[in-house]
Design a protein around this motif. Structure first.
Motif, PDB file in Angstrom:
ATOM      1  N   ASP A 114     -24.991  25.884 -45.489  1.00 23.25           N
ATOM      2  CA  ASP A 114     -26.129  25.235 -46.013  1.00 23.25           C
ATOM      3  C   ASP A 114     -25.770  24.564 -46.896  1.00 23.25           C
ATOM      4  OD1 ASP A 114     -25.212  27.473 -47.472  1.00 23.25           O
ATOM      5  OD2 ASP A 114     -27.294  28.085 -48.111  1.00 23.25           O
ATOM      6  N   ASP A 115     -24.436  24.189 -47.264  1.00 25.95           N
ATOM      7  CA  ASP A 115     -24.065  23.254 -48.714  1.00 25.95           C
ATOM      8  C   ASP A 115     -23.699  21.971 -48.002  1.00 25.95           C
ATOM      9  OD1 ASP A 115     -24.016  25.509 -50.273  1.00 25.95           O
ATOM     10  OD2 ASP A 115     -21.985  25.901 -49.834  1.00 25.95           O
ATOM     11  N   SER A 116     -24.691  20.935 -48.157  1.00 19.27           N
ATOM     12  CA  SER A 116     -24.601  19.831 -47.689  1.00 19.27           C
ATOM     13  C   SER A 116     -24.445  18.918 -49.019  1.00 19.27           C
ATOM     14  CB  SER A 116     -26.184  19.225 -47.300  1.00 19.27           C
ATOM     15  OG  SER A 116     -27.127  19.427 -48.338  1.00 19.27           O
ATOM     16  N   ALA A 117     -23.547  17.786 -48.614  1.00 18.08           N
ATOM     17  CA  ALA A 117     -23.113  16.693 -49.611  1.00 18.08           C
ATOM     18  C   ALA A 117     -23.183  15.373 -49.223  1.00 18.08           C
ATOM     19  CB  ALA A 117     -21.970  17.121 -50.167  1.00 18.08           C
ATOM     20  N   CYS A 118     -23.403  14.347 -49.838  1.00 16.14           N
ATOM     21  CA  CYS A 118     -23.529  12.934 -49.586  1.00 16.14           C
ATOM     22  C   CYS A 118     -22.984  12.148 -50.371  1.00 16.14           C
ATOM     23  CB  CYS A 118     -24.908  12.484 -49.477  1.00 16.14           C
ATOM     24  SG  CYS A 118     -25.183  10.820 -48.992  1.00 16.14           S
ATOM     25  N   ALA A 119     -21.984  11.429 -50.077  1.00 14.86           N
ATOM     26  CA  ALA A 119     -20.989  10.294 -50.919  1.00 14.86           C
ATOM     27  C   ALA A 119     -21.364   8.982 -50.333  1.00 14.86           C
ATOM     28  CB  ALA A 119     -19.757  10.576 -50.863  1.00 14.86           C
ATOM     29  N   SER A 120     -21.848   8.137 -51.416  1.00 19.08           N
ATOM     30  CA  SER A 120     -22.270   6.814 -51.057  1.00 19.08           C
ATOM     31  C   SER A 120     -22.629   6.003 -52.345  1.00 19.08           C
ATOM     32  CB  SER A 120     -23.393   6.730 -50.173  1.00 19.08           C
ATOM     33  OG  SER A 120     -23.510   5.106 -49.722  1.00 19.08           O
ATOM     34  N   ILE A 121     -23.164   4.667 -52.402  1.00 20.18           N
ATOM     35  CA  ILE A 121     -23.822   4.045 -53.523  1.00 20.18           C
ATOM     36  C   ILE A 121     -25.186   4.774 -53.587  1.00 20.18           C
ATOM     37  CG2 ILE A 121     -22.618   1.990 -53.001  1.00 20.18           C
ATOM     38  CD1 ILE A 121     -25.457   0.895 -51.868  1.00 20.18           C
TER      39      ILE A 121
ATOM     40  N   VAL B 266     -12.644  18.946 -49.380  1.00 19.47           N
ATOM     41  CA  VAL B 266     -12.559  18.696 -50.726  1.00 19.47           C
ATOM     42  C   VAL B 266     -11.893  17.582 -51.125  1.00 19.47           C
ATOM     43  CG1 VAL B 266     -11.443  19.833 -52.724  1.00 19.47           C
ATOM     44  CG2 VAL B 266     -12.868  21.065 -51.324  1.00 19.47           C
ATOM     45  N   HIS B 267     -10.626  17.261 -50.498  1.00 23.57           N
ATOM     46  CA  HIS B 267      -9.622  16.187 -50.434  1.00 23.57           C
ATOM     47  C   HIS B 267     -10.484  14.933 -50.039  1.00 23.57           C
ATOM     48  CE1 HIS B 267      -6.217  18.357 -51.856  1.00 23.57           C
ATOM     49  NE2 HIS B 267      -6.277  19.359 -50.682  1.00 23.57           N
ATOM     50  N   GLY B 268     -11.245  14.840 -49.039  1.00 24.61           N
ATOM     51  CA  GLY B 268     -11.654  13.877 -48.382  1.00 24.61           C
ATOM     52  C   GLY B 268     -12.723  13.170 -49.207  1.00 24.61           C
ATOM     53  N   MET B 269     -13.609  14.070 -49.681  1.00 21.57           N
ATOM     54  CA  MET B 269     -14.751  13.706 -50.900  1.00 21.57           C
ATOM     55  C   MET B 269     -14.293  13.314 -52.106  1.00 21.57           C
ATOM     56  SD  MET B 269     -17.780  13.443 -49.382  1.00 21.57           S
ATOM     57  CE  MET B 269     -18.783  14.160 -48.148  1.00 21.57           C
ATOM     58  N   GLN B 270     -13.026  13.837 -52.483  1.00 24.74           N
ATOM     59  CA  GLN B 270     -12.552  13.786 -53.615  1.00 24.74           C
ATOM     60  C   GLN B 270     -11.680  12.103 -53.747  1.00 24.74           C
ATOM     61  OE1 GLN B 270     -12.394  14.353 -56.706  1.00 24.74           O
ATOM     62  NE2 GLN B 270     -10.360  14.657 -57.842  1.00 24.74           N
ATOM     63  N   ASP B 271     -11.091  11.918 -52.671  1.00 22.50           N
ATOM     64  CA  ASP B 271     -10.651  10.639 -52.302  1.00 22.50           C
ATOM     65  C   ASP B 271     -11.700   9.423 -52.420  1.00 22.50           C
ATOM     66  OD1 ASP B 271      -8.194  11.649 -52.326  1.00 22.50           O
ATOM     67  OD2 ASP B 271      -8.018  11.776 -50.086  1.00 22.50           O
ATOM     68  N   LEU B 272     -12.867   9.683 -51.758  1.00 24.46           N
ATOM     69  CA  LEU B 272     -14.055   8.744 -51.628  1.00 24.46           C
ATOM     70  C   LEU B 272     -14.599   8.548 -52.874  1.00 24.46           C
ATOM     71  CD1 LEU B 272     -15.963   9.890 -48.517  1.00 24.46           C
ATOM     72  CD2 LEU B 272     -14.995   7.796 -48.915  1.00 24.46           C
ATOM     73  N   PHE B 273     -14.699   9.627 -53.752  1.00 25.72           N
ATOM     74  CA  PHE B 273     -15.320   9.481 -55.070  1.00 25.72           C
ATOM     75  C   PHE B 273     -14.262   8.765 -56.091  1.00 25.72           C
ATOM     76  CE2 PHE B 273     -16.189  11.005 -59.561  1.00 25.72           C
ATOM     77  CZ  PHE B 273     -17.267  10.796 -59.450  1.00 25.72           C
ATOM     78  N   GLN B 274     -13.059   8.884 -56.122  1.00 24.28           N
ATOM     79  CA  GLN B 274     -12.267   8.480 -56.923  1.00 24.28           C
ATOM     80  C   GLN B 274     -12.035   6.794 -56.585  1.00 24.28           C
ATOM     81  OE1 GLN B 274     -10.954   9.596 -59.634  1.00 24.28           O
ATOM     82  NE2 GLN B 274     -11.514  11.780 -59.537  1.00 24.28           N
ATOM     83  N   GLY B 275     -11.989   6.612 -55.216  1.00 24.42           N
ATOM     84  CA  GLY B 275     -11.779   5.319 -54.716  1.00 24.42           C
ATOM     85  C   GLY B 275     -13.009   4.269 -54.915  1.00 24.42           C
TER      86      GLY B 275
ATOM     87  N   TRP C 251     -20.582   4.522 -56.790  1.00 26.85           N
ATOM     88  CA  TRP C 251     -20.803   5.560 -56.148  1.00 26.85           C
ATOM     89  C   TRP C 251     -20.930   6.844 -56.673  1.00 26.85           C
ATOM     90  CZ3 TRP C 251     -18.523   6.408 -50.489  1.00 26.85           C
ATOM     91  CH2 TRP C 251     -18.615   5.152 -49.765  1.00 26.85           C
ATOM     92  N   GLY C 252     -21.504   7.908 -55.902  1.00 26.53           N
ATOM     93  CA  GLY C 252     -21.807   8.958 -56.305  1.00 26.53           C
ATOM     94  C   GLY C 252     -21.626  10.131 -55.221  1.00 26.53           C
TER      95      GLY C 252
ATOM     96  N   GLY D 140     -13.474  23.648 -54.568  1.00 25.73           N
ATOM     97  CA  GLY D 140     -12.369  22.778 -55.423  1.00 25.73           C
ATOM     98  C   GLY D 140     -13.169  22.278 -56.345  1.00 25.73           C
ATOM     99  N   PHE D 141     -12.977  20.889 -56.829  1.00 21.54           N
ATOM    100  CA  PHE D 141     -13.690  20.375 -57.967  1.00 21.54           C
ATOM    101  C   PHE D 141     -13.353  18.790 -57.777  1.00 21.54           C
ATOM    102  CE2 PHE D 141     -14.193  18.472 -62.014  1.00 21.54           C
ATOM    103  CZ  PHE D 141     -15.339  19.227 -62.585  1.00 21.54           C
ATOM    104  N   VAL D 142     -14.637  17.995 -57.812  1.00 20.26           N
ATOM    105  CA  VAL D 142     -14.665  16.626 -57.957  1.00 20.26           C
ATOM    106  C   VAL D 142     -15.216  15.974 -59.141  1.00 20.26           C
ATOM    107  CG1 VAL D 142     -16.035  14.553 -56.820  1.00 20.26           C
ATOM    108  CG2 VAL D 142     -15.092  16.707 -55.341  1.00 20.26           C
ATOM    109  N   GLY D 143     -14.378  14.956 -59.673  1.00 24.11           N
ATOM    110  CA  GLY D 143     -14.832  14.422 -61.204  1.00 24.11           C
ATOM    111  C   GLY D 143     -13.715  13.610 -61.767  1.00 24.11           C
ATOM    112  N   GLY D 144     -13.896  13.394 -62.849  1.00 25.58           N
ATOM    113  CA  GLY D 144     -12.630  12.589 -63.348  1.00 25.58           C
ATOM    114  C   GLY D 144     -11.681  13.601 -63.950  1.00 25.58           C
TER     115      GLY D 144
END
Length: 311
Positions: free
Chosen positions: A194-201, A69-78, A84-85, A260-264
């Motif tokens: 089975d919960d997959s996620a991808c962060a990138s452009i 949660v913290h890792g993906m949140q940091d990637l998204f916010q940064g 990125w999405g 957790g939550f990811v977003g603004g």
């Protein structure tokens, strides 16, 4: 072992949990069966952790969800200002759809100390009994949810797909019909069962999704893009809708992710305000703070033994 000798031991009580919408079938095994499975998990569970590492967090790694949660949140916010999405994938009944023969073979290679026990457990069709019903159903595919080994077995079974997607650049460079041969791919993915996620452009997430749709069914993993969510910065909502229109992905500016939550900031505050557990926790902390002014030790014991444990 001969399946007929352990068929009765592997029979399970079937209950149906409401997924709102849909149903999640849970098989509750006999006490002896669960004891044996938990013993194998205790003795050989570290093998799964070492094999999966950060590629599959359902292996039992402590703090894995919090780190994700913290890792993906940091990637998204940064990087959200740079287009990125974060794509959160929903799969169709993945536990019960996974290819059982393929999973057993993967366990034989990747989780060898437990592979014979898993083969004995899943070589036949376990009987799932509904209380009060005259008929029963058989567990013929995937992993029986409710099995103490089910989460780790699923993680090992789906691990080759996870790694293929992780090395997607090597695979996609061979698929000229899907992308430019000279493209350079760099995405960050996260898997918890089975919960997959991808962060990138956004353009790279499109290719990751195409690869997942193409390769996932081979392992019994069937993505449902129309039930999936793409989190983007508000300035990139229009661009995201254009790129993902063929998949009918839900484009949002914030969404729940692994508890957790990811977003603004605004979306996060809205989610916290409507989250009942957060309100209960906040009220309990305020009450304990008042009690601590006169009963410090009592407040500390209440926090450590009751609130923190049950929270």
């Amino acid at each position: 072992m001969d399946w007929e000798e352990i068929r009765a031991l592997k029979a399970k009580r079937l209950i149906a949990l409401n997924k709102c919408p849909g149903i999640r079938p849970i098989g509750i095994g006999e006490v002896g069966d669960r004891f044996l499975a938990k013993t194998m998990a205790h003795v050989t569970g570290d093998d799964v952790k070492n094999e999966c590492g950060s590629d599959q967090l359902c292996s039992g790694i402590k703090g894995g969800i919090e780190a994700a949660v913290h890792g993906m949140q940091d990637l998204f916010q940064g990087n959200c200002d740079d287009g990125w999405g974060l794509l959160l994938i929903d799969a169709s009944n993945a536990f019960n759809s996974m290819s059982r023969p393929a999973a057993l073979w993967n366990a034989r290679v990747l989780w060898s100390r437990c592979s014979i026990f898993l083969f004995n457990s899943y070589q036949g069709y376990a009987v799932l009994i509904v209380r009060g019903a005259s008929s029963f159903i058989l567990s013929k595919e995937g992993v029986t949810q409710g099995d103490p080994l089910g989460m780790m077995f699923y993680g090992v079974g789906i691990l080759p797909l996870t790694r293929k997607l992780k090395k997607g650049s090597d695979f996609l460079n061979q698929q000229k019909q899907m992308c430019d041969h000279d493209a350079n791919f760099d995405w960050n993915q996260n898997w918890y069962a089975d919960d997959s996620a991808c962060a990138s452009i956004l353009k790279e997430i499109v290719l990751w999704l195409k690869l997942l749709i193409a390769e996932g069914p081979k392992y019994g993993y069937h993505p449902e893009p129309d039930k999936s969510y793409l989190i983007v910065h508000p300035d990139w909502v229009e661009e995201a809708n254009k790129l993902f229109c063929e998949f009918k992905v839900n484009v949002v500016t914030g969404h729940r992710f692994l508890g957790g939550f990811v977003g603004g900031v605004e979306d996060t505050e809205k989610w916290i305000n409507i989250h009942e557990k957060v309100q209960v926790w906040s009220k309990a902390i305020q009450t304990l703070s008042k009690a601590a002014q006169s009963q410090l030790h009592l407040a500390y014991v209440s926090f450590t033994n009751l609130l923190r444990t049950n929270g």
